[in-house]
Scaffold this motif. Sequence first.
Motif, mmCIF file in Angstrom:
data_model
loop_
_atom_site.group_PDB
_atom_site.id
_atom_site.type_symbol
_atom_site.label_atom_id
_atom_site.label_comp_id
_atom_site.label_asym_id
_atom_site.label_seq_id
_atom_site.Cartn_x
_atom_site.Cartn_y
_atom_site.Cartn_z
ATOM 1 N N GLU A 189 22.037 34.295 35.061
ATOM 2 C CA GLU A 189 23.203 34.075 35.924
ATOM 3 C C GLU A 189 24.472 34.554 35.229
ATOM 4 O O GLU A 189 25.288 35.271 35.819
ATOM 5 N N ASN A 190 24.648 34.165 33.975
ATOM 6 C CA ASN A 190 25.840 34.568 33.217
ATOM 7 C C ASN A 190 25.873 36.069 32.977
ATOM 8 O O ASN A 190 26.950 36.686 32.981
ATOM 9 N N ASN B 128 25.148 27.519 33.046
ATOM 10 C CA ASN B 128 24.335 28.439 33.840
ATOM 11 C C ASN B 128 23.199 29.011 32.993
ATOM 12 O O ASN B 128 23.248 28.983 31.766
ATOM 13 N N GLN C 92 23.315 42.566 44.158
ATOM 14 C CA GLN C 92 24.323 42.849 43.137
ATOM 15 C C GLN C 92 24.035 44.172 42.423
ATOM 16 O O GLN C 92 24.952 44.951 42.151
ATOM 17 N N LEU D 199 31.411 29.563 33.067
ATOM 18 C CA LEU D 199 30.018 29.985 32.897
ATOM 19 C C LEU D 199 29.159 28.955 32.164
ATOM 20 O O LEU D 199 27.973 29.189 31.943
ATOM 21 N N TYR E 114 26.933 37.564 36.364
ATOM 22 C CA TYR E 114 28.332 37.214 36.609
ATOM 23 C C TYR E 114 29.252 38.108 35.777
ATOM 24 O O TYR E 114 30.213 38.696 36.285
ATOM 25 N N GLN F 216 31.440 41.431 37.169
ATOM 26 C CA GLN F 216 32.898 41.379 37.050
ATOM 27 C C GLN F 216 33.430 42.516 36.184
ATOM 28 O O GLN F 216 34.497 43.065 36.451
ATOM 29 N N THR G 140 31.597 38.289 42.832
ATOM 30 C CA THR G 140 30.542 37.297 43.048
ATOM 31 C C THR G 140 30.989 35.907 42.610
ATOM 32 O O THR G 140 30.196 34.967 42.633
ATOM 33 N N LEU G 141 32.259 35.789 42.208
ATOM 34 C CA LEU G 141 32.809 34.489 41.816
ATOM 35 C C LEU G 141 34.293 34.436 42.152
ATOM 36 O O LEU G 141 34.914 35.464 42.431
ATOM 37 N N SER H 246 25.752 35.677 45.336
ATOM 38 C CA SER H 246 25.988 35.437 43.906
ATOM 39 C C SER H 246 24.709 35.166 43.132
ATOM 40 O O SER H 246 24.688 35.288 41.898
#
Length: 454
Positions: free
Chosen positions: A272-273, A268, A198, A265, A276, A280, A291-292, A192
């Motif tokens: 990161e956000n 962060n 990723q 979120l 993420y 998604q 990853t979450l 993550s």
Amino acid sequence: MSEKRSFRSWINHMSPARILLMFYFLAIIFSTLLLSLPIAYKPGIKIAFVDILFTAVSALSVTGLSTISVIETLSVPGYFILMIILQLGAVGIMASGTFIWLLFGKKIGFRERRLIMTDQNQTTFAGMVQLIKEIIYVVLLIELAGFLILGTYFLKYYSTIGEAYLHGLFGTISAISNGGFDITGDSLLPYSHDYFVQFIFILLIVFGAIGFPVLIEVKDYLWVKRKKRHRFRFSLFTKVTSATFAILIAVGTLFIYLMDMNHYLKGNSWHENLFYSLFQSVTTRSAGLSTLDVSLLTESNQLFMSGLMFIGASPSSAGGGIRTTTFAIVLIFLITYSRGGKSIRIFKREIHNDDFIKAVTVTLMAVFLIFLSVIVLSILESFSITEILFEVTSAFGTVGLSLGITSELTSMSKIILMILMFIGRVGVVTFLFMFKRNRGESNYHYPKEKIIIG
């Protein structure tokens, strides 16, 4: 001899859609038998038949929903069996069969070409065999690159070379097939905060979901000499698919972030956000890797993601759903009709009425299937409507994301999800054509009369 002739005659009178569905049913039986082998499981592990069947259907339809824990139940040979089934489901039954047939030097006849055309959602017989060759070569080339990159990079995560490259191979096939299975036990949560991993997974997922004809056209464009590239013309399919795909990723990323910026979120860093939300947005469309923990997201975000799963991937890809082109045509028609227009125009081209009718039919049929499935599961199960809708759209879109209720469903609910996964993989159009009768056009028409609409 008479029995052989009667069977051959019966097959010859079947429509391509029915034969294709029959082949998929046989593939499900074959996959179930493979997953029933004792070598596929760790010592002392016993799995109920309905769970073996569910896993086989999920893998063949490249969905990823699972009632078992892959890492806790399957052995290393079981991993390879699962990868074979995922590979079979990714390129399609007819594509896989045709490629094997060609390796033995066999000739592909007219009937086989019709089946390939149906399986790959094509509209013409021309170049079917060449299309299959290019699909296989492109997919294998991408998989080889993904395997080498991920396997080598995973040496920093795993203690042995074999383990690193096993994770690299399984992750590559799971991503490009949009299968969503994992052998980490936590999907991609261990990576993550690893943006390189990723990024590679995002590329592999997109390659598997954007449509094989698009990849082939891009390959042809890159292989053309630079001086001649300005003459190269991409097909309308590639333009619509690529534009819709990119817009959905961008819109998905933005809305997933906005709906959880003050919840999951919150706190962060921006990168990161970004990853993420971006990951998604990409995986929700068809892949199912995550990853979450999606169960921790807000309910509004889960409903939004259900919508993305309903749309799904592109035609002639490894994904399911109503497909990107269907969504684009219906959306553009709504905009055009609201402005008083009658013809659908995209990129200076007009869409055939047959394609528009097909898009509306697919959308309405999909809405009906989802609606009916949610009602039935809400009667059978005690979970919330959001959880059930998420599970149903995940199955239909062959995504594989879950809010953690799959293993707790009753056998009847699992059967309903298996049917949805099957329809999502073969496509709503192919499924509907199974009921089509070969009737000629009537040479007479009834008087027309207007009725009140809206």
